[in-house]
Write a protein that holds these residues in place. Structure first.
Motif, mmCIF file in Angstrom:
data_model
loop_
_atom_site.group_PDB
_atom_site.id
_atom_site.type_symbol
_atom_site.label_atom_id
_atom_site.label_comp_id
_atom_site.label_asym_id
_atom_site.label_seq_id
_atom_site.Cartn_x
_atom_site.Cartn_y
_atom_site.Cartn_z
ATOM 1 N N VAL A 132 120.820 16.473 22.044
ATOM 2 C CA VAL A 132 121.892 16.185 21.097
ATOM 3 C C VAL A 132 121.996 17.318 20.090
ATOM 4 O O VAL A 132 121.008 18.007 19.801
ATOM 5 C CB VAL A 132 121.628 14.844 20.376
ATOM 6 C CG1 VAL A 132 120.360 14.913 19.541
ATOM 7 C CG2 VAL A 132 122.820 14.403 19.544
ATOM 8 N N SER A 133 123.204 17.508 19.573
ATOM 9 C CA SER A 133 123.436 18.526 18.553
ATOM 10 C C SER A 133 123.823 17.853 17.238
ATOM 11 O O SER A 133 124.589 16.884 17.218
ATOM 12 C CB SER A 133 124.561 19.469 18.996
ATOM 13 O OG SER A 133 124.828 20.441 17.999
ATOM 14 N N LEU A 134 123.280 18.364 16.152
ATOM 15 C CA LEU A 134 123.591 17.835 14.818
ATOM 16 C C LEU A 134 124.888 18.479 14.331
ATOM 17 O O LEU A 134 124.901 19.372 13.489
ATOM 18 C CB LEU A 134 122.441 18.136 13.856
ATOM 19 C CG LEU A 134 121.070 17.588 14.250
ATOM 20 C CD1 LEU A 134 120.013 18.006 13.227
ATOM 21 C CD2 LEU A 134 121.111 16.075 14.383
ATOM 22 N N MET A 163 120.071 22.382 16.072
ATOM 23 C CA MET A 163 120.433 22.366 14.656
ATOM 24 C C MET A 163 121.352 23.543 14.335
ATOM 25 O O MET A 163 120.871 24.650 14.043
ATOM 26 C CB MET A 163 119.169 22.448 13.791
ATOM 27 C CG MET A 163 118.112 21.399 14.086
ATOM 28 S SD MET A 163 116.604 21.590 13.075
ATOM 29 C CE MET A 163 115.886 23.104 13.794
ATOM 30 N N PRO A 164 122.662 23.378 14.409
ATOM 31 C CA PRO A 164 123.569 24.479 14.047
ATOM 32 C C PRO A 164 123.317 24.914 12.605
ATOM 33 O O PRO A 164 123.262 24.087 11.692
ATOM 34 C CB PRO A 164 124.959 23.859 14.216
ATOM 35 C CG PRO A 164 124.756 22.726 15.186
ATOM 36 C CD PRO A 164 123.399 22.184 14.855
ATOM 37 N N GLU A 165 123.193 26.209 12.394
ATOM 38 C CA GLU A 165 122.750 26.681 11.091
ATOM 39 C C GLU A 165 123.757 26.401 9.976
ATOM 40 O O GLU A 165 123.366 26.174 8.826
ATOM 41 C CB GLU A 165 122.413 28.174 11.148
ATOM 42 C CG GLU A 165 123.521 29.078 11.632
ATOM 43 C CD GLU A 165 123.034 30.515 11.766
ATOM 44 O OE1 GLU A 165 122.033 30.869 11.128
ATOM 45 O OE2 GLU A 165 123.652 31.285 12.518
ATOM 46 N N ASP A 166 125.056 26.367 10.289
ATOM 47 C CA ASP A 166 126.024 26.080 9.230
ATOM 48 C C ASP A 166 125.979 24.609 8.824
ATOM 49 O O ASP A 166 126.169 24.272 7.649
ATOM 50 C CB ASP A 166 127.438 26.504 9.636
ATOM 51 C CG ASP A 166 127.892 25.928 10.965
ATOM 52 O OD1 ASP A 166 127.041 25.400 11.707
ATOM 53 O OD2 ASP A 166 129.097 26.031 11.275
ATOM 54 N N VAL A 167 125.701 23.707 9.771
ATOM 55 C CA VAL A 167 125.600 22.283 9.443
ATOM 56 C C VAL A 167 124.385 22.033 8.553
ATOM 57 O O VAL A 167 124.423 21.203 7.640
ATOM 58 C CB VAL A 167 125.540 21.429 10.723
ATOM 59 C CG1 VAL A 167 125.354 19.955 10.385
ATOM 60 C CG2 VAL A 167 126.803 21.625 11.553
ATOM 61 N N LEU A 168 123.298 22.745 8.813
ATOM 62 C CA LEU A 168 122.092 22.584 7.989
ATOM 63 C C LEU A 168 122.343 22.992 6.548
ATOM 64 O O LEU A 168 121.681 22.493 5.627
ATOM 65 C CB LEU A 168 120.941 23.410 8.572
ATOM 66 C CG LEU A 168 120.402 22.994 9.936
ATOM 67 C CD1 LEU A 168 119.291 23.946 10.373
ATOM 68 C CD2 LEU A 168 119.876 21.560 9.904
#
Length: 552
Positions: A132-134, A163-168
């Protein structure tokens, strides 16, 4: 308006891990998940910084086995993810709950072929329970909590989370999800009655304990079940700590190189009760035994339907966790339905006596490991954690160590080399009051020796035993059997392991006798500090019963 403070995706992720009871994670840091690393500074979570992502993943696998809760590893994208892939495979093969969190390129840049970008749904889709992707910061808590539910429920296994870095880096005002518990299943009263009747009629029954959700309480219940129903009980490949090996009902383990007498007993059995796991090639000598046979009953108790009918069709299939099954069988009304108890007890006695006999090391002057294991097995505490990776050296460990409690065997059913050292470190961190012994062949150790730095910083007083024969012993054995005298690509040059260990700050010594081994081992235990023992063995001694120069 939300009543919760606004937090970054990294903070939401870490806070949710803490809510789920995570107390430590292993990682190799990467710029792709810097907000998570920053959030860990303020969290009640210890961070074990590894030198290689395989080590970080293997520590998480060991933690998952020892605690029953998903172990957590964090790695960066691309090369980091692929280095950690071996631990995902091990978690799947061993039915161990694990979360692997992988940094990912920004959502806005997905599928542009960015630096270290990979599609983890495709990469891990065949081995992980869920990938899964966040993608939405507000949904990070619910996704992480669900990942624990999936990893720990049914047949436990790995979940991969990108964990996409912009979402984090984005923020949201949402709550962390409280601790969840895995879903469980239990047998119906009708199934219990049916199984009791089959066991009543059985003349030569065998129980086979396989990979599933397990604990010390489950191991106690398994033993109580074996005693009450008078059932000889076997452990599947590297599941030896699922039941007390000193019990009169323990009949040995089946796996790679299963003893011929035990394989014969499996063929003789008229009822096989498999609890947990699936019946694979390791348990069936490459699918040569335990095939369909008139008059044979297979009762398969599995938490997941995916474990049933993968080789041998089940006569009776029950979806239940091992603990729920044993509790139901022990709680069934009436006396245990055992027919012809005298004959049943003779069968139990025969299976047990053969296991006792094969657990006595042969007296051979060239077999140093048998001499060492004879003495070491007598001195290991009942709760000592014995960790190993893969290689022929493990044959001695599994054959002569007596596992008496659950969580004392950390060994990969996946056959992964390099597993023992990081697993042993994790074992010592989870159970700091227990003795840890790590076994590794020279090839096996070389794949994880960078984690000696983690062992040093962790303070775990593990005794690391390096079995040095200068070859890839398992492959050489197969090679000599199939291509006698045609050695190819199985020899290598080693570093000086003693000097290497000393460079990391450990006491280390090379030994060539059992007496010297025990002297160094006892000194290491008394010191309360980690130490390394290199055992130089004859490369021709392939197993306790096989020499390479005698195969012809």
């Amino acid at each position: 308006m939300s009543q919760h403070a606004s937090r970054s995706g990294g903070e939401l992720l870490v806070d949710t891990l803490a809510e789920q009871g995570v107390t430590r994670v292993s990682c190799v840091p990467g710029e792709s998940y810097l907000p998570v690393l920053d959030a860990l500074r303020e969290a009640p979570i210890e961070v074990d910084v590894c030198r290689h992502e395989a080590g970080a993943g293997n520590m998480a696998v060991a933690t998952g086995k020892l605690t029953g809760r998903a172990g957590v590893a964090m790695v960066t994208r691309g090369p980091g993810a692929m280095h950690a892939a071996i631990s995902v495979h091990t978690a799947e093969q061993d039915a161990v709950p694990m979360l692997l969190l992988i940094g990912q390129v920004a959502l806005r840049d997905r599928e542009r072929g960015g630096f270290q970008e990979m599609n983890y749904h495709e990469v891990f889709g065949s081995v992980a329970k869920w990938v899964v992707s966040l993608d939405t910061v507000e949904r990070i808590p619910e996704t992480i909590a669900r990942a624990f539910r999936i990893a720990e429920g049914g047949r436990p296994g790995p979940v991969v989370i990108e964990m996409p870095e912009d979402v984090l880096a984005e923020t949201a005002a949402v709550a962390a999800v409280p601790r969840i518990e895995p879903l469980t299943a239990a047998p119906t009263p009708a199934a219990v009655a049916q199984i009791r009747e089959r066991l009543r009629l059985a003349k030569r029954p065998l129980v086979l304990l396989g990979r599933s959700t397990w604990s010390q309480e489950t191991a106690d219940a398994a033993l109580a079940f074996a005693e009450r129903y008078e059932l000889p009980t076997l452990a599947a490949f590297r599941c030896q700590d699922y039941i007390d090996n000193t019990s009169a009902y323990y009949g040995g383990h089946v796996g790679l190189g299963t003893d011929a007498a035990l394989a014969a007993r499996l063929e003789e059995a008229d009822v096989i009760l498999a609890v947990g796991g699936h019946i694979g090639d390791a348990e069936t000598k490459g699918y040569e035994i335990l095939g369909p046979k008139p008059g044979r009953t297979l009762i398969h108790v599995a938490a997941s339907e995916m474990d049933v009918d993968r080789y041998l069709q089940a006569t009776i299939a029950v979806q239940a966790t091992p603990r729920a099954f044993f509790d139901a069988m022990l709680g069934a009304a009436g006396e245990p339905p055992v027919a012809a108890s005298g004959a049943r007890r003779d069968w139990v006695s025969t299976v047990r006596s053969e296991e006792v006999a094969r657990s006595i090391p042969p007296v051979q002057s060239d077999d140093l490991l048998s001499a060492i294991m004879t003495q070491l097995a007598d001195e290991l505490p009942a709760d000592a954690i014995v960790a190993n990776g893969a290689g022929n050296y493990a044959v001695w460990v599994h054959q002569f160590v007596k596992y008496r409690r659950y969580g004392t065997q950390l060994a990969p059913a996946s056959g992964a080399m390099g597993f023992g050292l990081p697993a042993g470190i994790a074992g010592g961190l989870v159970h700091p009051d227990r003795q840890v012994v790590v076994f590794a062949g020279d090839g096996c150790f070389s794949m994880a020796m960078t984690e000696m730095g983690v062992l040093r910083s962790s303070g775990v007083p593990a005794v690391v035993v390096i079995v040095n024969n200068g070859i890839y012993g398992t492959i050489r054995l197969h090679q000599e059997r199939r291509y006698p005298g045609r050695v190819s690509a199985t020899s290598f040059e080693n570093p000086d392991f003693v000097m290497l260990a000393q460079a990391f700050g450990f006491t280390a010594e090379r030994v060539t006798t059992a007496d010297d081994f025990m002297r160094v081992y006892r000194a290491a235990i008394a010191s309360g500090e980690a130490a390394v023992i290199e055992v130089v063995v004859d490369p021709l001694r392939s197993t306790p019963s096989v020499r390479l120069d005698e195969l012809a």
